[in-house]
Design a protein around this motif. Structure first.
Motif: not given
Length: 170
Positions: A28-37, A39-45, A159-161
């Motif tokens: 999630s942190m890596d996706a966030e750093a790459k502006a893939l919000k 993907v970051a959300n999916w992995f955060f969930v 992002k919807e997850r």
């Protein structure tokens, strides 16, 4: 009564669930750093879900008077080349977790520990869902290839997850 062997196996699984959470937080942190919000959300969930899985095992152990023993969490990667690589690793990891759950089921059967076997059935069903979700995302990102527009569309969808508390924690 739960055996020491089963207690140790469940404690090992708790540690594995927490390691999984740590892995998905790193993704999630890596996706966030790459502006893939998305993907970051999916992995955060997913991070939240893995913590829930550990908590379900912890609650079970506490409910039967068994001792929960936490172990150090091994290091995880911190960076991936792209979302497809992340989801491929996720699928492979979830397959490994499925095998771990199957091992617990086999142990419960061999020890005639039907109480633990009953609790494990939820995890058997959950792992089928975890693998299916990861497989679907591998397929989606594989089809997207290098098409930036399709990747952004997938990212937007992710992002919807939302996290929902699993039934055993309600």
């Amino acid at each position: 009564m739960i055996t020491k062997t089963m207690q140790n196996a469940i404690n090992k699984q708790i540690n594995a669930e927490l390691w999984s959470a740590y892995l998905y937080l790193a993704m999630s942190m890596d996706a966030e750093a790459k502006a893939l919000k998305g993907v970051a959300n999916w992995f955060f969930v997913q991070w939240l879900e893995e913590q829930d899985h550990a908590r379900i095992f912890q609650n079970y152990m506490n409910s039967i008077g068994a001792k929960v023993v936490l172990h150090p969490i091994d290091k995880v990667a911190a960076e991936w080349d792209n979302p497809l690589e992340m989801f491929k690793q996720t699928l492979e990891h979830e397959k490994e977790v499925t095998e771990m759950i199957k091992g617990l089921v086999r142990l419960a059967v061999s020890e005639e520990d039907f109480t633990t076997l009953s609790r494990l059935q939820w995890f058997v069903d959950e792992q089928r869902e975890e693998e299916e979700n990861a497989r679907d995302l591998v397929d989606d990102f594989s089809r997207a290839g290098d098409d930036f527009g399709t990747i952004l569309e997938l990212d937007s969808r992710l992002k919807e997850r939302e996290h929902s508390k699993p039934e055993p924690l309600k």
